[in-house]
Write a protein that holds these residues in place. Structure first.
Motif, mmCIF file in Angstrom:
data_model
loop_
_atom_site.group_PDB
_atom_site.id
_atom_site.type_symbol
_atom_site.label_atom_id
_atom_site.label_comp_id
_atom_site.label_asym_id
_atom_site.label_seq_id
_atom_site.Cartn_x
_atom_site.Cartn_y
_atom_site.Cartn_z
ATOM 1 N N ALA A 297 43.312 -41.212 2.020
ATOM 2 C CA ALA A 297 43.517 -40.681 3.371
ATOM 3 C C ALA A 297 42.336 -41.027 4.273
ATOM 4 N N GLY A 298 41.122 -40.932 3.727
ATOM 5 C CA GLY A 298 39.948 -41.324 4.494
ATOM 6 C C GLY A 298 39.968 -42.794 4.850
ATOM 7 N N GLY A 299 40.452 -43.617 3.943
ATOM 8 C CA GLY A 299 40.550 -45.044 4.222
ATOM 9 C C GLY A 299 41.521 -45.348 5.350
ATOM 10 N N VAL A 300 42.622 -44.609 5.406
ATOM 11 C CA VAL A 300 43.621 -44.838 6.455
ATOM 12 C C VAL A 300 43.043 -44.518 7.830
ATOM 13 N N SER A 301 42.403 -43.346 7.970
ATOM 14 C CA SER A 301 41.867 -42.985 9.289
ATOM 15 C C SER A 301 40.682 -43.857 9.673
ATOM 16 N N ALA A 302 39.874 -44.265 8.693
ATOM 17 C CA ALA A 302 38.718 -45.116 9.000
ATOM 18 C C ALA A 302 39.154 -46.502 9.444
ATOM 19 N N ILE A 303 40.189 -47.037 8.829
ATOM 20 C CA ILE A 303 40.633 -48.380 9.200
ATOM 21 C C ILE A 303 41.218 -48.389 10.620
ATOM 22 N N ALA A 304 41.692 -47.223 11.052
ATOM 23 C CA ALA A 304 42.251 -47.117 12.412
ATOM 24 C C ALA A 304 41.211 -46.635 13.417
ATOM 25 N N TYR A 305 39.969 -46.462 12.984
ATOM 26 C CA TYR A 305 38.947 -45.805 13.806
ATOM 27 C C TYR A 305 38.733 -46.495 15.148
ATOM 28 N N ASP A 306 38.555 -47.811 15.135
ATOM 29 C CA ASP A 306 38.259 -48.490 16.408
ATOM 30 C C ASP A 306 39.439 -48.414 17.363
ATOM 31 N N ARG A 307 40.669 -48.388 16.836
ATOM 32 C CA ARG A 307 41.831 -48.259 17.711
ATOM 33 C C ARG A 307 41.945 -46.846 18.273
#
Length: 402
Positions: A268-278
């Protein structure tokens, strides 16, 4: 000037190296009982094999940060990867407790070098949204490592008790790859950092600048950022340490099943982090952190009332989503607030505060277990997250009003 291809290659080396900082302890979690039995030591002594490197990181990171400021991040990264691989891989050939503990000290030194060098490399090579994206990828890699490495360690441990130590050796070829692809950073005459192949930091600022306390006095938000990272790691280790105990209360006792819940937290942390810049296109960093506090408060509070194995997945997913927003925000704020010529020094404090939070989490929250049980630990953690949300929200309202 560094080409986009060179930066892309460096980014993937950086992302791969970032997973190793998580692997340092996570991969051995499933085999602590085997270490205890094979070496004939107590459970607490076996646990030191996991925690010792963290203490070394806390102490060594500021020294590494100063070194990075003097010579640039490339050589500490490459050297750190070799030290990491040799220190971690030594466990393949050691069958006594004290030599194994000494090898974990070496591992801690390598991890400290990799952690801080990776951070400064991102600061130096990327700007604007590209930097935010790289920080998100770095945090996503950490979360993915938290999800995957315990599973890998468990599988390797089923082959032989010391087999997981061999996985640390992956850092050696990664060090060779880093030596071949990561550009050297040099200081230009105006005090900015520049890649030896052409490009680098664009934010020139005068070098020097007083002691740490003077910097904190001039930039009062900076210590708050470190406190945020300390708290995030302390709460993360509430999940790591106490969620398995909570799960056992609802009948989930298999080590494999427990590892899946922890893996869900990391994923779950990976999902939100990968979308962080967007996500930054829709909200600023403080808004994302406020949302993370809300996710933490809700997830940790939910943990106190879960009664089924399916329901127990929700708290770790909510908490993981929040972690993926807080970690890259922390790194980005430090880059923005720290003196440009001392990025290594001040980024090293991120590691020190983070690992201190992990180390102190069982000490701070463990005292509640005899008084209120494991549910009380999660209630207290939820209250802390809720207070943080109220504090940040109030601060934002005051800022808007002024």
């Amino acid at each position: 000037m560094a080409t986009s291809t060179q930066r892309r290659r460096t980014l993937w080396v950086v992302v791969a190296a970032a997973t190793l900082t998580v692997m340092a302890g996570a991969i051995l979690g499933p085999i602590v009982p085997q270490i205890r039995d094979e070496l004939g030591v107590s459970g607490s002594a076996a646990g030191l094999i996991i925690t010792t490197h963290g203490g070394v990181i806390v102490l060594a990171s500021p020294l590494v940060g100063s070194l990075v400021d003097r010579i640039g991040p490339r050589r500490p990264l490459v050297g750190g990867l070799f030290v990491y691989g040799l220190g971690g891989g030594a466990g393949l050939f050691v069958d006594a407790f004290l030599p194994l503990l000494a090898s974990r000290v070496v591992l801690g030194l390598g991890t400290a070098a990799v952690y801080t060098s990776v951070t400064v490399l991102i600061y130096d090579l990327y700007e604007g949204q590209a930097m935010e994206r790289a920080l998100g990828y770095r945090s996503s890699a950490n979360s993915a490592g938290a999800a995957v490495w315990p599973l890998v360690g468990g599988v390797a441990g089923s082959l032989a008790w010391n087999a997981p130590f061999g996985i640390y050796l992956v850092a050696v070829p990664l060090g060779l790859l880093a030596a071949a692809t990561v550009p050297e950073m040099t200081a230009s005459s105006d005090g900015t950092d520049t890649a030896a192949n052409g490009s680098g930091r664009a934010d020139g600022a005068e070098r020097g600048g007083g002691g740490v306390l003077a910097v904190f006095r001039d930039r009062p938000a900076l210590p708050l950022v470190y406190l945020l990272y300390f708290g995030a790691n302390a709460l993360l280790y509430v999940i790591v340490v106490y969620y398995p105990q909570l799960l056992s209360g609802i009948g989930v006792t298999s080590s494999l099943r427990i590892s899946l819940y922890l893996a869900a937290n990391g994923a779950a942390g990976g999902v939100s982090a990968i979308a962080y810049d967007r996500l930054l296109g829709y909200a600023d960093r403080s808004t994302l952190v406020l949302a993370a506090f809300g996710l933490w408060a809700g997830g940790l509070a939910t943990a106190t009332v879960v009664g089924t194995a399916a329901g127990a997945a929700l708290p770790v997913v909510l908490f993981g989503l929040g972690i993926g927003l807080v970690f890259p925000s922390t790194f980005a704020w430090v880059e923005a607030l720290a003196p440009p010529d001392r990025q290594g020094q001040f980024s090293s404090y991120i590691a020190s505060f983070g690992y201190t939070g992990q180390f102190l989490s069982p000490v701070l929250f463990g005292a509640l277990v005899p008084l209120a049980g494991v549910e009380g630990v999660f209630a207290a953690a939820a209250a802390i997250a809720g207070i943080a949300a109220v504090g940040l929200g109030t601060s934002r309202l005051r800022g808007a009003a002024s």
